[in-house]
Design an enzyme around this catalytic site. Sequence first.
Site, PDB file in Angstrom:
ATOM      1  NE  ARG A   1      -2.288  -1.495   3.419  1.00 51.70           N
ATOM      2  CZ  ARG A   1      -2.001  -2.724   3.839  1.00 51.70           C
ATOM      3  NH1 ARG A   1      -2.362  -3.767   3.125  1.00 51.70           N
ATOM      4  NH2 ARG A   1      -1.363  -2.916   4.967  1.00 51.70           N
TER       5      ARG A   1
ATOM      6  CD  GLU B   1       3.298 -10.629  17.861  1.00 46.92           C
ATOM      7  OE1 GLU B   1       2.747 -11.037  18.897  1.00 46.92           O
ATOM      8  OE2 GLU B   1       2.706  -9.981  16.974  1.00 46.92           O
TER       9      GLU B   1
END
Length: 187
Positions: free
Chosen positions: A70, A107
Amino acid sequence: MSKHEAPNADLAELIRTIPDHPKPGIMFRDISTLMLDGGAFAATIDRLADALANGNEGDPPELIAGIEARGFVFASALAYRLGCGVLMLRKRGKLPGPRVSVEYALEYGTDMLEMHDDACGPGASIVLVDDLIATGGTALAAVELLTSRGAHVEQALFVIDLPDLGGADRLREAGVSTHALIAFDGD
């Protein structure tokens, strides 16, 4: 807009929130709904350009670097508005030519950003653009990748900031002036 409304509240209203995506407890901020509105998308680009002009005393940057995917959309429109080139920072394995890369922690595991090795050189003035900043890991990796080639990245622009996750603060600590049009509290 009333004096009590947050800046860019008109744009924030067009961003859909999808609870529990991609996992329980996450409030996903879906910018595609803002992008569907031509006037709002144009206003977003104009406001990013204004933020850049207000934070920059000198000449416009040579390049606007967008982070896949994006970020490409916002970087391209902003570069067109400013008359700059666009530098695409891609995920691993997407570029056909010689490239440079940086690996960064997620993560759960790692990811990689790449760019063509001749996309920018020493002294290039670059502004980093993406749709959203959360923890800042990808944006910091982008800055590392660009500066490893001798480029100067002094500013980063985002449509959305999730300030509770601290990414914009991490960029500022790394010496990159950071601006987002909209902040959503919580993650």
